[in-house]
Design an enzyme around this catalytic site. Structure first.
Site, short mmCIF file in Angstrom:
data_model
loop_
_atom_site.label_atom_id
_atom_site.label_comp_id
_atom_site.label_asym_id
_atom_site.label_seq_id
_atom_site.Cartn_x
_atom_site.Cartn_y
_atom_site.Cartn_z
N ASP A 190 37.83 55.72 23.91
CA ASP A 190 37.27 54.36 23.94
C ASP A 190 35.75 54.32 23.92
O ASP A 190 35.07 55.28 24.28
CB ASP A 190 37.80 53.58 25.16
N HIS A 217 25.82 55.59 28.38
CA HIS A 217 25.89 54.15 28.71
C HIS A 217 24.56 53.43 28.45
O HIS A 217 24.28 52.42 29.09
CB HIS A 217 26.35 53.92 30.16
N GLU A 250 39.18 55.29 29.08
CA GLU A 250 38.60 55.97 30.25
C GLU A 250 37.69 55.04 31.01
O GLU A 250 37.54 55.14 32.22
CB GLU A 250 37.81 57.22 29.81
N GLU A 251 37.07 54.09 30.27
CA GLU A 251 36.00 53.28 30.86
C GLU A 251 36.50 52.07 31.63
O GLU A 251 35.69 51.33 32.18
CB GLU A 251 35.04 52.79 29.76
N ARG A 298 31.45 73.22 37.54
CA ARG A 298 31.40 73.18 39.00
C ARG A 298 32.82 73.29 39.53
O ARG A 298 33.68 72.47 39.21
CB ARG A 298 30.76 71.89 39.51
ZN LIG Z 1 31.33 56.47 30.38
ZN LIG Z 2 32.77 59.12 29.37
#
Ligand SMILES: [Zn+2]
Ligand SMILES: [Zn+2]
Length: 394
Positions: free
Chosen positions: A81, A366, A139-140, A180
């Site tokens: 997305d 973003h 995902e957003e 990580r």
């Molecule tokens: Zn994002």
């Molecule tokens: Zn992302």
């Protein structure tokens, strides 16, 4: 040697991967509306002769079985997305859907996973085990495509022993990646608060119940959730980014509206904190003669990279890219719905460097000027293909 073969194939298909990335970048779609993107992925999987299933409306899952005998399974995940942002970049592959932009690099993740599928299809005779390709929507946006895909069984039949995902990172130079082990990203909850009092003339406070002063106390007191109640060894963040008191110099409003975020990395503390936050805010409002309606909208859980899997994946990345190109990451208090996979199966989520300062490619995700150094796509596809075959024990 499988490594050299993957490296060579990654080189050979590089231009194709870039073309796919540019196609996706210029045709971005919002969360849960990835219709054309999904059809594009489906076409590419068909070209490779891979069978796929649709899930969560626009999501796809495909399987590739290596020719050597093995019942190991690894899942690789990409998100598809884009974001509601008007692209400011003047590039040939600029978004053709004004107001929608691949500003989080999900075009890179999707085109990379297609590239991985292409590499591994060509090298099928060289490895054993099954690779599950997950192309997920949204995902957003809550509740997150990952949670829906899991509900619909993406981690079953066959069940992967490991889920691996990657995300672009403009803080890391192209050519490098970051890992990580353990807790890596935060849970995120959204806070929506209305503080009610009794408005009136600003010169006669004794006749009113001032929601502004109540709000000021609530905001300040809630900082003690982090500073006094949270375990200092485990990070928490509580921020209010929106406070609306629509009065005037001489008008006390009836109510104040607030929005904020609460993030942490411990599920038990997360639920305890929700109760404490509400109780404290409501108690303060009540003690001052007002009231408070406190709504907490639960977001993604925290993301944990399983220690052993992350150690082996990191070691494989060093083999593939060279030790100097594999970095350690700090905790990142943003959220990511890959966290759902990490809560359900052994998972590793790593970062792909996409920065190129000399070309001015430094903008954060973003933002309207976000872009990636596309040379990173060669490492992206090769590395992920290599991580998959190594994880499968080849
Ligand atoms: Zn994002
Ligand atoms: Zn992302």
């Amino acid at each position: 040697m499988i490594k050299e073969k993957i490296q060579q194939t990654a080189k050979n298909i590089f231009e194709d991967v870039v073309a796919n990335r540019r196609h996706l970048h210029s045709h971005p779609e919002l969360s849960f509306h990835e219709v054309e993107t999904s059809a594009f992925v489906a076409r590419k999987l068909e070209e490779l002769g891979l069978e796929y299933h649709k899930m969560a409306n626009t999501g796809l899952v495909a399987l590739l079985k290596g020719d050597k005998p093995s019942d190991q399974v690894v899942a690789l995940r990409a998100d598809m997305d884009a974001l509601p942002i008007l692209e400011a970049n003047d590039v040939p592959y600029k978004s053709q859907n004004p107001g929608v932009m691949h500003a989080c690099g999900h075009d890179v993740h999707t085109s990379s996973l297609l590239g991985v599928a292409k590499i591994l299809t060509g090298l099928k005779s060289e490895f054993g085990g099954t690779v599950k390709f997950i192309f997920q929507p949204a995902e957003e946006k809550l509740p997150g495509g990952a949670s829906l895909m899991i509900q619909e069984g993406v981690l079953e039949n066959p069940k992967p022993a490991a889920v691996i995902g990657q995300h672009v990172m403009p803080l890391i130079d192209a050519g490098k990646v970051g890992f990580r082990a353990g807790k890596y990203m935060a849970s995120t909850d959204e806070l929506y608060v209305t503080v009610r009092g009794k408005g009136g003339h600003g010169a006669q406070p004794q006749q009113n119940v001032d929601p502004v002063i109540i709000t000021a106390h609530i905001i300040t007191a809630l900082q003690t959730i982090v500073s006094r109640y949270a375990d200092p060894k485990s990070p928490s963040v509580l921020s209010f980014g929106k406070v609306i008191a629509n009065g005037a110099t001489n008008v006390i409003p009836n109510e104040v509206y607030l929005e904020g975020t609460f993030r942490t990395m411990d599920e038990k503390w997360r639920s305890e904190a929700h109760i404490k936050i509400k109780k404290m805010a409501e108690g303060i409002a009540e003690s001052m003669g007002g009231s408070c309606e406190f709504n907490i909208m639960k977001g993604y859980p925290f993301l944990i990279n399983e220690e052993k899997l992350t150690a082996s994946t990191r070691a494989h990345a060093e083999e593939y890219l060279g030790k100097e190109n594999v970095l350690d990451l700090d905790i990142w208090m943003a959220a990511e719905d890959f966290a759902y996979y990490s809560q359900a199966a052994d998972s590793c989520f790593y970062r792909l460097g996409t920065r190129n300062e000399s070309r001015g490619i430094t903008s954060s995700v973003h933002t309207p000027t976000f872009d990636v150094e596309e040379s990173a796509l060669e490492q992206s596809v090769g590395l992920m293909a290599y991580l998959a075959v190594k994880q499968l024990g080849n």
